[in-house]
Write a protein that holds these residues in place. Structure first.
Motif, PDB file in Angstrom:
ATOM      1  N   PRO A 108       0.828  -1.210   0.000  1.00 34.07           N
ATOM      2  CA  PRO A 108       0.000   0.000   0.000  1.00 34.07           C
ATOM      3  C   PRO A 108       0.862   1.258   0.000  1.00 34.07           C
ATOM      4  CG  PRO A 108      -0.687  -1.539   1.703  1.00 34.07           C
ATOM      5  CD  PRO A 108       0.614  -2.038   1.167  1.00 34.07           C
ATOM      6  N   MET A 109       0.478   2.223  -0.813  1.00 33.05           N
ATOM      7  CA  MET A 109       1.180   3.500  -0.842  1.00 33.05           C
ATOM      8  C   MET A 109       0.685   4.347   0.323  1.00 33.05           C
ATOM      9  SD  MET A 109       3.355   3.499  -3.258  1.00 33.05           S
ATOM     10  CE  MET A 109       3.774   5.213  -3.418  1.00 33.05           C
ATOM     11  N   PRO A 110       1.580   5.107   0.945  1.00 34.66           N
ATOM     12  CA  PRO A 110       1.168   5.952   2.059  1.00 34.66           C
ATOM     13  C   PRO A 110       0.175   7.014   1.605  1.00 34.66           C
ATOM     14  CG  PRO A 110       3.421   6.421   1.425  1.00 34.66           C
ATOM     15  CD  PRO A 110       2.982   5.244   0.618  1.00 34.66           C
ATOM     16  N   GLU A 111      -0.832   7.225   2.421  1.00 39.60           N
ATOM     17  CA  GLU A 111      -1.831   8.280   2.199  1.00 39.60           C
ATOM     18  C   GLU A 111      -2.440   8.193   0.799  1.00 39.60           C
ATOM     19  OE1 GLU A 111      -0.307  12.083   3.311  1.00 39.60           O
ATOM     20  OE2 GLU A 111       0.754  11.251   5.015  1.00 39.60           O
ATOM     21  N   SER A 112      -2.831   6.993   0.400  1.00 39.97           N
ATOM     22  CA  SER A 112      -3.463   6.825  -0.900  1.00 39.97           C
ATOM     23  C   SER A 112      -4.712   5.977  -0.737  1.00 39.97           C
ATOM     24  CB  SER A 112      -2.498   6.173  -1.887  1.00 39.97           C
ATOM     25  OG  SER A 112      -2.161   4.874  -1.437  1.00 39.97           O
ATOM     26  N   GLY A 113      -5.496   5.929  -1.765  1.00 44.34           N
ATOM     27  CA  GLY A 113      -6.738   5.180  -1.727  1.00 44.34           C
ATOM     28  C   GLY A 113      -6.574   3.786  -2.290  1.00 44.34           C
ATOM     29  N   PRO A 114      -7.686   3.034  -2.325  1.00 48.40           N
ATOM     30  CA  PRO A 114      -7.651   1.688  -2.889  1.00 48.40           C
ATOM     31  C   PRO A 114      -7.228   1.734  -4.361  1.00 48.40           C
ATOM     32  CG  PRO A 114      -9.743   2.130  -1.776  1.00 48.40           C
ATOM     33  CD  PRO A 114      -8.979   3.417  -1.819  1.00 48.40           C
ATOM     34  N   GLY A 115      -6.443   0.758  -4.759  1.00 50.28           N
ATOM     35  CA  GLY A 115      -5.974   0.696  -6.140  1.00 50.28           C
ATOM     36  C   GLY A 115      -4.698   1.473  -6.385  1.00 50.28           C
ATOM     37  N   ASP A 116      -4.193   2.173  -5.364  1.00 44.81           N
ATOM     38  CA  ASP A 116      -2.969   2.960  -5.507  1.00 44.81           C
ATOM     39  C   ASP A 116      -1.767   2.246  -4.904  1.00 44.81           C
ATOM     40  OD1 ASP A 116      -4.273   5.006  -6.780  1.00 44.81           O
ATOM     41  OD2 ASP A 116      -4.602   6.161  -4.955  1.00 44.81           O
ATOM     42  N   GLU A 117      -1.793   0.925  -4.890  1.00 44.75           N
ATOM     43  CA  GLU A 117      -0.692   0.204  -4.290  1.00 44.75           C
ATOM     44  C   GLU A 117       0.356  -0.157  -5.338  1.00 44.75           C
ATOM     45  OE1 GLU A 117      -4.045  -1.598  -5.454  1.00 44.75           O
ATOM     46  OE2 GLU A 117      -4.217  -1.190  -3.340  1.00 44.75           O
ATOM     47  N   VAL A 118       1.546  -0.439  -4.856  1.00 48.37           N
ATOM     48  CA  VAL A 118       2.624  -0.915  -5.717  1.00 48.37           C
ATOM     49  C   VAL A 118       2.559  -2.439  -5.686  1.00 48.37           C
ATOM     50  CG1 VAL A 118       5.120  -1.032  -6.042  1.00 48.37           C
ATOM     51  CG2 VAL A 118       4.078   1.068  -5.195  1.00 48.37           C
ATOM     52  N   VAL A 119       2.638  -3.079  -6.849  1.00 45.97           N
ATOM     53  CA  VAL A 119       2.603  -4.541  -6.923  1.00 45.97           C
ATOM     54  C   VAL A 119       3.951  -5.023  -7.443  1.00 45.97           C
ATOM     55  CG1 VAL A 119       1.478  -6.551  -7.933  1.00 45.97           C
ATOM     56  CG2 VAL A 119       0.108  -4.535  -7.339  1.00 45.97           C
ATOM     57  N   TYR A 120       4.630  -5.817  -6.625  1.00 46.02           N
ATOM     58  CA  TYR A 120       5.892  -6.429  -7.016  1.00 46.02           C
ATOM     59  C   TYR A 120       5.593  -7.861  -7.457  1.00 46.02           C
ATOM     60  CZ  TYR A 120       7.865  -2.521  -4.413  1.00 46.02           C
ATOM     61  OH  TYR A 120       8.184  -1.265  -3.962  1.00 46.02           O
ATOM     62  N   VAL A 121       6.295  -8.321  -8.477  1.00 52.27           N
ATOM     63  CA  VAL A 121       6.017  -9.622  -9.074  1.00 52.27           C
ATOM     64  C   VAL A 121       7.259 -10.509  -9.030  1.00 52.27           C
ATOM     65  CG1 VAL A 121       5.304 -10.805 -11.193  1.00 52.27           C
ATOM     66  CG2 VAL A 121       4.343  -8.572 -10.639  1.00 52.27           C
ATOM     67  N   GLY A 122       7.048 -11.794  -8.737  1.00 49.83           N
ATOM     68  CA  GLY A 122       8.105 -12.793  -8.838  1.00 49.83           C
ATOM     69  C   GLY A 122       9.321 -12.514  -7.983  1.00 49.83           C
ATOM     70  N   SER A 123      10.493 -12.511  -8.609  1.00 49.05           N
ATOM     71  CA  SER A 123      11.736 -12.333  -7.854  1.00 49.05           C
ATOM     72  C   SER A 123      11.820 -10.946  -7.225  1.00 49.05           C
ATOM     73  CB  SER A 123      12.961 -12.590  -8.738  1.00 49.05           C
ATOM     74  OG  SER A 123      13.010 -11.668  -9.800  1.00 49.05           O
ATOM     75  N   ASP A 124      11.196  -9.943  -7.858  1.00 50.47           N
ATOM     76  CA  ASP A 124      11.165  -8.606  -7.242  1.00 50.47           C
ATOM     77  C   ASP A 124      10.357  -8.649  -5.947  1.00 50.47           C
ATOM     78  OD1 ASP A 124      12.667  -7.545  -9.333  1.00 50.47           O
ATOM     79  OD2 ASP A 124      10.906  -6.909 -10.455  1.00 50.47           O
ATOM     80  N   ALA A 125       9.282  -9.428  -5.930  1.00 50.36           N
ATOM     81  CA  ALA A 125       8.484  -9.583  -4.708  1.00 50.36           C
ATOM     82  C   ALA A 125       9.287 -10.296  -3.623  1.00 50.36           C
ATOM     83  CB  ALA A 125       7.189 -10.349  -5.018  1.00 50.36           C
ATOM     84  N   ILE A 126      10.007 -11.350  -4.011  1.00 55.64           N
ATOM     85  CA  ILE A 126      10.826 -12.078  -3.039  1.00 55.64           C
ATOM     86  C   ILE A 126      11.890 -11.158  -2.439  1.00 55.64           C
ATOM     87  CG2 ILE A 126      12.515 -13.948  -2.782  1.00 55.64           C
ATOM     88  CD1 ILE A 126       9.617 -14.908  -2.939  1.00 55.64           C
TER      89      ILE A 126
END
Length: 170
Positions: free
Chosen positions: A88-106
């Motif tokens: 979740p991004m600070p002070e933001s609404g739903p849908g404003d999150e950062v999504v990391y995928v695969g090895s970046d998420a790990i």
């Protein structure tokens, strides 16, 4: 430091922005979205849960009710490319999150877990990140072959019933 603190520092440079995410108050948990039907994924999440002594993450199988409503961006995701870390991004609404995928998420997960956070900088070295991404891609494509979860916990079959495990019928 408390786990509920984060500092956001935005540096403007030549018209661009560099964002350093540190600690700030009221930090929401990061959400790990994984394939709940994959035994290897279940094993991997169990490992992360054991290491997550500070309870920094929420664990959510992608098949759970309400995942798409909560995170609409994941509706079109191909989970064969790996798990997702929703930040979740600070002070933001739903849908404003950062999504990391695969090895970046790990990388993002383990950089938040002591003592691994001390060596995760290696992922930012281009040669290593290329290697880690290639390895993660290979594992993600073949994850159903690497299942380490016992069948009684993963698929509901009883290990005492040899016919159920062998697939034979009488």
């Amino acid at each position: 430091f408390s786990r509920d603190l984060e500092l956001i520092l935005i540096i403007r440079h030549c018209g661009g922005e560099f964002i350093f995410r540190g600690w700030r108050e009221g930090l929401e948990k990061q959400i790990i979205v994984y394939d709940g039907e994959c035994r290897f994924c279940q094993w991997s999440i169990g490992r992360i849960q054991k290491l997550d002594q500070q309870d920094r993450f929420e664990y959510l199988p992608r098949q759970a009710d309400g995942v798409v409503e909560r995170f609409p961006r994941l509706d079109e995701s191909d989970f064969n490319t790996g798990l997702r870390l929703v930040s979740p991004m600070p002070e933001s609404g739903p849908g404003d999150e950062v999504v990391y995928v695969g090895s970046d998420a790990i990388y993002e997960i383990y950089r938040r877990i002591p003592p691994f956070h001390r060596v995760t900088w290696l992922y930012r070295v281009p040669v290593f990140s290329t290697f880690f991404r290639a390895c993660y891609g290979l594992i993600a494509r073949n994850r159903h072959r690497f299942g380490k979860v016992e069948c009684d916990t993963a698929c509901g079959m009883s290990p005492e019933d040899p016919d159920a495990l062998s697939g034979s019928t009488r």
